[in-house]
Design an enzyme around this catalytic site. Structure first.
Site, PDB file in Angstrom:
ATOM      1  N   PHE A   1      43.791  39.133  36.354  1.00  0.00           N
ATOM      2  CA  PHE A   1      43.654  40.416  35.645  1.00  0.00           C
ATOM      3  C   PHE A   1      42.590  41.320  36.251  1.00  0.00           C
ATOM      4  CE2 PHE A   1      41.953  36.859  33.115  1.00  0.00           C
ATOM      5  CZ  PHE A   1      40.589  37.105  33.212  1.00  0.00           C
TER       6      PHE A   1
ATOM      7  N   VAL B   1      37.718  44.457  34.552  1.00  0.00           N
ATOM      8  CA  VAL B   1      37.301  43.922  33.259  1.00  0.00           C
ATOM      9  C   VAL B   1      38.475  43.124  32.680  1.00  0.00           C
ATOM     10  CG1 VAL B   1      37.966  46.046  32.035  1.00  0.00           C
ATOM     11  CG2 VAL B   1      36.288  44.511  31.009  1.00  0.00           C
TER      12      VAL B   1
ATOM     13  N   CYS C   1      43.920  44.108  38.621  1.00  0.00           N
ATOM     14  CA  CYS C   1      44.775  45.201  38.138  1.00  0.00           C
ATOM     15  C   CYS C   1      44.220  45.926  36.919  1.00  0.00           C
ATOM     16  CB  CYS C   1      46.183  44.679  37.855  1.00  0.00           C
ATOM     17  SG  CYS C   1      46.265  43.324  36.675  1.00  0.00           S
ATOM     18  N   HIS C   2      43.171  45.428  36.317  1.00  0.00           N
ATOM     19  CA  HIS C   2      42.638  46.006  35.078  1.00  0.00           C
ATOM     20  C   HIS C   2      41.132  46.137  35.208  1.00  0.00           C
ATOM     21  CE1 HIS C   2      41.450  46.089  30.778  1.00  0.00           C
ATOM     22  NE2 HIS C   2      42.641  46.607  30.583  1.00  0.00           N
ATOM     23  N   PHE C   3      40.621  47.075  35.768  1.00  0.00           N
ATOM     24  CA  PHE C   3      41.147  48.282  36.393  1.00  0.00           C
ATOM     25  C   PHE C   3      40.722  48.275  37.853  1.00  0.00           C
ATOM     26  CE2 PHE C   3      40.491  49.283  31.927  1.00  0.00           C
ATOM     27  CZ  PHE C   3      41.697  49.851  31.579  1.00  0.00           C
TER      28      PHE C   3
END
Length: 172
Positions: free
Chosen positions: A67, A77, A70-72
């Site tokens: 994650f 985070v 891609c986040h962010f």
């Protein structure tokens, strides 16, 4: 017969995802990447804030977790919804540990508060689940409050987490 240990390893949790831990009719945890814990370090039928059961589990954090990429982009985070899902996962796991059968489904949450975040520099996330009530009728349901800590600091709370076990989910 459920093997009611007080703790479970990553291999045990992966076995749960394959339907091997609580039997063919027991609830399953998701498989990676949605499995949001590396170990369960404590499970009891008493204890917790309401003395009706307690679960504590951990997730090791490293910058390579899926994650963060891609986040962010440029501002990595862990999504807060993954911490919430981890708490639902643990409520369902506990119901299987108690011997409940069926497919686990999250049924809701009363209130969620985010007061911090999980960054790639963190080392460990700890989940604490405090059971308030277990309904064991036609529908098996757990009701609990949960906490998420990062490196020992409280960052999320959730009240009235609800998970049910269903024999048939076709009409759900």
């Amino acid at each position: 017969m459920v093997d009611k240990r007080e703790s479970y390893t990553k291999e045990d949790l992966l076995a749960s995802g394959r339907g091997e831990l609580f039997g063919a009719k027991g609830p399953q945890l998701p498989a990676p990447n949605m499995l949001m814990m590396d170990r369960v370090i404590k499970m009891t039928e008493t204890g917790g804030n309401f003395d009706k059961g307690y679960v504590e589990a951990e997730l090791d954090i490293n910058p390579d977790l899926w994650f963060f990429g891609c986040h962010f982009i440029g501002d990595p985070v862990m999504p807060g919804c993954l911490g919430l899902d981890a708490m639902w996962q643990l409520v369902g796991f506990y119901l299987g540990w108690l011997g409940g059968e069926g497919k686990g489904r999250a049924l809701g949450v009363g209130e969620v508060k985010f007061t911090g975040q999980v960054l790639p520099s963190a080392k460990k996330v700890t989940y604490r689940i405090h059971f308030k009530r277990i309904v064991n009728r036609r529908l098996i349901m757990g009701l609990a409050d949960g906490e998420v800590l990062v490196d020992g600091r409280l960052i999320y709370t959730a009240n009235d987490l609800k998970v049910g076990l269903f024999q048939d989910t076709s009409a759900f």
